[in-house]
Write a protein that holds these residues in place. Structure first.
Motif, PDB file in Angstrom:
ATOM      1  N   ARG A  27      24.813 108.818  73.939  1.00 28.67           N
ATOM      2  CA  ARG A  27      24.355 107.873  74.972  1.00 28.67           C
ATOM      3  C   ARG A  27      23.823 106.597  74.332  1.00 28.67           C
ATOM      4  O   ARG A  27      24.143 105.483  74.784  1.00 28.67           O
ATOM      5  N   GLU A  64      32.304 114.568  78.587  1.00 29.15           N
ATOM      6  CA  GLU A  64      31.966 115.392  79.757  1.00 29.15           C
ATOM      7  C   GLU A  64      30.489 115.783  79.723  1.00 29.15           C
ATOM      8  O   GLU A  64      29.800 115.750  80.755  1.00 29.15           O
ATOM      9  N   CYS A  67      28.353 112.789  80.670  1.00 24.63           N
ATOM     10  CA  CYS A  67      28.400 112.567  82.121  1.00 24.63           C
ATOM     11  C   CYS A  67      27.591 113.623  82.869  1.00 24.63           C
ATOM     12  O   CYS A  67      26.896 113.318  83.847  1.00 24.63           O
ATOM     13  N   ASP A  68      27.670 114.865  82.404  1.00 25.91           N
ATOM     14  CA  ASP A  68      26.886 115.940  83.038  1.00 25.91           C
ATOM     15  C   ASP A  68      25.390 115.682  82.887  1.00 25.91           C
ATOM     16  O   ASP A  68      24.606 115.930  83.816  1.00 25.91           O
ATOM     17  N   ALA A  71      24.384 113.010  85.266  1.00 26.00           N
ATOM     18  CA  ALA A  71      24.397 113.546  86.633  1.00 26.00           C
ATOM     19  C   ALA A  71      23.164 114.401  86.892  1.00 26.00           C
ATOM     20  O   ALA A  71      22.555 114.315  87.975  1.00 26.00           O
ATOM     21  N   TRP A 103      23.481 106.248  89.820  1.00 25.57           N
ATOM     22  CA  TRP A 103      23.881 105.048  89.082  1.00 25.57           C
ATOM     23  C   TRP A 103      22.689 104.366  88.426  1.00 25.57           C
ATOM     24  O   TRP A 103      22.846 103.633  87.435  1.00 25.57           O
ATOM     25  N   THR A 110      26.081 103.337  81.717  1.00 32.86           N
ATOM     26  CA  THR A 110      27.178 103.501  82.672  1.00 32.86           C
ATOM     27  C   THR A 110      28.096 102.287  82.659  1.00 32.86           C
ATOM     28  O   THR A 110      29.321 102.417  82.724  1.00 32.86           O
ATOM     29  N   LEU A 113      30.177 102.599  79.616  1.00 32.87           N
ATOM     30  CA  LEU A 113      31.097 103.722  79.739  1.00 32.87           C
ATOM     31  C   LEU A 113      32.295 103.348  80.606  1.00 32.87           C
ATOM     32  O   LEU A 113      33.445 103.628  80.266  1.00 32.87           O
ATOM     33  N   ARG A 114      32.030 102.717  81.726  1.00 33.20           N
ATOM     34  CA  ARG A 114      33.113 102.358  82.643  1.00 33.20           C
ATOM     35  C   ARG A 114      33.977 101.227  82.084  1.00 33.20           C
ATOM     36  O   ARG A 114      35.188 101.195  82.297  1.00 33.20           O
ATOM     37  N   ILE A 127      36.394 109.370  83.359  1.00 29.44           N
ATOM     38  CA  ILE A 127      35.835 108.565  84.450  1.00 29.44           C
ATOM     39  C   ILE A 127      36.628 108.781  85.735  1.00 29.44           C
ATOM     40  O   ILE A 127      36.060 108.947  86.824  1.00 29.44           O
ATOM     41  N   ARG A 130      35.769 112.039  87.416  1.00 31.07           N
ATOM     42  CA  ARG A 130      34.465 111.981  88.082  1.00 31.07           C
ATOM     43  C   ARG A 130      34.564 111.153  89.368  1.00 31.07           C
ATOM     44  O   ARG A 130      33.982 111.527  90.388  1.00 31.07           O
TER      45      ARG A 130
END
Length: 205
Positions: A27, A64, A67-68, A71, A103, A110, A113-114, A127, A130
């Motif tokens: 991260r 993954e 992202c988890d 989340a 978000w 984020t 990442l995007r 992405i 998700r």
């Protein structure tokens, strides 16, 4: 507790700590550089590169896990409140609120990442998968709305995207009536709800 059970519990705690440190390193690296190199993550987490592979099997596995973690921190489990709400319009409102909280966890990460997902096929697949979950949720909620337009699901999907919150939040004063300061993206919630209700045909009043 038997000595064997204690040792097993201790080993699991050590594994969990290592995994958390690797995800935190990923991260941080992504936020700072906009890239995700397993070698760089391993150095930052102070583990061997093989340890990263052992724990996550691949770069996709690490993505993954990242992202988890976002989340979980963002309270995505609260989506059940939206889908379980008996009032379809209140359910849409709750969906917007939960997505905003998610978000808002780490907008800088984020955003990186995007952006990377648009350039890197492997990241893009994670992405897209998700986003597909959010699209499905939007479709379910839109299907409950009376007299909704044919493109209601697509509209709700677009309105709950990171990009929508990011754009609207930059135009929203970062204070609440109580004087507290919400997370920047969460400040856009009233605007997104207002736009969503108007676009999806909510009754006046």
């Amino acid at each position: 507790m038997s000595p064997r059970s204690y040792r097993m519990g201790q080993r699991q705690a050590e594994v969990d700590e290592t995994r958390a440190r690797i995800v935190a390193a990923a991260r941080a690296q992504l936020t700072e550089s906009g890239a995700l190199s397993l070698d760089a993550v391993a150095r930052r987490a102070d583990v061997a590169r093989a340890t990263v592979y052992y724990q996550y099997k691949s770069r996709t596995g690490l993505l993954e896990a990242l992202c988890d973690a976002l989340a979980a921190e963002g309270g995505m489990t609260r989506l059940a409140e939206a889908f379980g709400h008996p009032d379809p319009w209140a359910a849409v409102d709750r969906f917007v609120e939960v997505m905003a909280a998610f978000w808002s966890v780490d907008p800088a990460c984020t955003r990186r990442l995007r952006a990377l997902g648009a350039l890197d096929e492997e990241v893009g697949r994670v992405i897209a998968e998700r986003d597909a979950r959010r699209r499905h949720g939007a479709s379910v909620l839109a299907g409950r709305l009376p007299d909704a337009p044919p493109d209601a699901a697509s509209l709700l999907y677009i309105l709950t995207s990171f990009e929508t919150f990011d754009a609207l939040a930059s135009e929203t004063p970062p204070t609440t009536p109580e004087g507290s300061s919400p997370e920047p993206l969460e400040a856009a919630v009233p605007s997104v709800i207002r736009i969503a209700r108007a676009a999806l045909g909510a009754p006046a009043g």
